[in-house]
Design a protein around this motif. Structure first.
Motif, PDB file in Angstrom:
ATOM      1  N   ARG A  11       0.770  -1.261  -0.073  1.00  0.00           N
ATOM      2  CA  ARG A  11      -0.008   0.002   0.082  1.00  0.00           C
ATOM      3  C   ARG A  11       0.890   1.118  -0.073  1.00  0.00           C
ATOM      4  O   ARG A  11       0.605   2.245  -0.594  1.00  0.00           O
ATOM      5  N   MET A  16      -0.626   4.888  -1.448  1.00  0.00           N
ATOM      6  CA  MET A  16      -1.905   4.926  -1.027  1.00  0.00           C
ATOM      7  C   MET A  16      -2.382   4.956   0.592  1.00  0.00           C
ATOM      8  O   MET A  16      -1.516   4.481   1.271  1.00  0.00           O
ATOM      9  N   SER A  17      -3.304   5.740   0.944  1.00  0.00           N
ATOM     10  CA  SER A  17      -3.768   5.878   2.304  1.00  0.00           C
ATOM     11  C   SER A  17      -4.362   4.524   2.611  1.00  0.00           C
ATOM     12  O   SER A  17      -5.058   3.798   2.006  1.00  0.00           O
ATOM     13  N   ASP A  20      -7.859   5.663   1.340  1.00  0.00           N
ATOM     14  CA  ASP A  20      -7.897   5.294  -0.151  1.00  0.00           C
ATOM     15  C   ASP A  20      -8.079   3.820  -0.626  1.00  0.00           C
ATOM     16  O   ASP A  20      -9.213   3.356  -1.279  1.00  0.00           O
ATOM     17  N   GLN A  24     -11.929   2.097  -1.873  1.00  0.00           N
ATOM     18  CA  GLN A  24     -11.745   1.505  -3.350  1.00  0.00           C
ATOM     19  C   GLN A  24     -12.083  -0.037  -2.931  1.00  0.00           C
ATOM     20  O   GLN A  24     -12.725  -0.676  -4.088  1.00  0.00           O
ATOM     21  N   THR A  29     -11.937   1.614   6.760  1.00  0.00           N
ATOM     22  CA  THR A  29     -10.269   2.040   7.211  1.00  0.00           C
ATOM     23  C   THR A  29     -10.019   1.365   8.417  1.00  0.00           C
ATOM     24  O   THR A  29      -8.897   0.934   8.356  1.00  0.00           O
TER      25      THR A  29
END
Length: 266
Positions: A11, A16-17, A20, A24, A29
């Motif tokens: 990641r 990418m966080s 994110d 997606q 999170t």
């Protein structure tokens, strides 16, 4: 390394966080964070979903699944195995169709797996016999003072560009074999300022491979092709590098070179 640690590494390599990735993949999170820290054990389907969002190659997807305790999703057959015959046949058609110009097949670490007859004859003419024993690597041949290095007239620019490309590949897809390859190349007296892009002397739309052989100046550019629908690790990593002449002098040279080596082209 655990599946969560691998996931975090992939990641971050893609910048990418966790937010994110979660958005997606349609995952919270918090769940992504729990997977990465080992507080949650992801299912096989979850790892496959996250790998898809991260656009991981088959090899990295298999590594992620294995680290999570699951069987790999993709086969990893040797190119010489019976199940790869159809692919070998297709590659041979592509290689022969490129003659009288060189073409080669390399794996994900730039090791030469196959070459057309012109490429083989060129290696025989340039690389000492003792250097041709075992598997050859395209980039090591470029850096080797007993192979292509002294013949390449734009060596510093070309070698620098290839080192930066290899570094970018490692940033996107951390891989131990590629890391070792980069270390070997950096131990082979690389250009002093290879990390600094400098394309001021480039003419035309492509970076070229310029050589001087027997007083003949040659200029080539190459294209890279891969299988877009491969479901095998090795097949996905295969690259066909095909070389094309930049000028008429180079075109005439290779037509004559093929003929002098008894290579009849369609």
């Amino acid at each position: 390394m655990s599946a969560g640690q691998l996931l975090a590494e992939y990641r971050r390599a893609r910048r990418m966080s966790q937010l994110d990735l979660g958005l997606q993949a349609n995952v919270s999170t918090r769940h992504v964070s729990f997977v990465e820290t080992g507080r949650a054990s992801p299912s096989r389907d979850m790892l496959m979903r996250l790998a898809d969002v991260l656009d991981l190659p088959h090899r990295e997807t298999n590594m992620l699944l294995t680290a999570g305790g699951f069987t790999p999703a993709y086969s990893d057959a040797d190119l010489s195995s019976p199940e790869m015959k159809t692919i070998r046949d297709a590659l041979m058609v592509m290689l022969r169709n490129q003659e009288p110009f060189p073409a080669t097949v390399v794996d994900g670490s730039w090791n030469i797996l196959m070459g057309n007859r012109v490429h083989s004859a060129l290696l025989d003419a340039i690389v000492p016999e003792q250097k041709r024993q075992g598997r050859l690597n395209v980039l090591e041949l470029l850096f080797d003072p007993q192979a292509f290095r002294p013949l390449v007239t734009n060596w510093e620019m070309l070698a620098s560009w290839m080192l930066r490309r290899l570094r970018r590949q490692l940033t996107a897809f951390p891989d131990e074999s590629m890391r070792r390859l980069l270390s070997r190349l950096l131990a082979m007296d690389p250009p002093a300022n290879w990390q600094q892009p400098n394309e001021d002397g480039i003419e035309g739309p492509m970076i070229t491979f310029d050589m001087a052989i027997g007083g003949q100046r040659l200029s080539l550019f190459s294209t890279l092709s891969r299988f877009g629908t491969a479901l095998d690790v090795g097949a996905q990593e295969l690259l066909v590098e095909s070389y094309f002449p930049v000028d008429d002098a180079t075109r005439r040279f290779f037509h004559g070179f093929a003929k002098s080596n008894g290579i009849e082209c369609a």
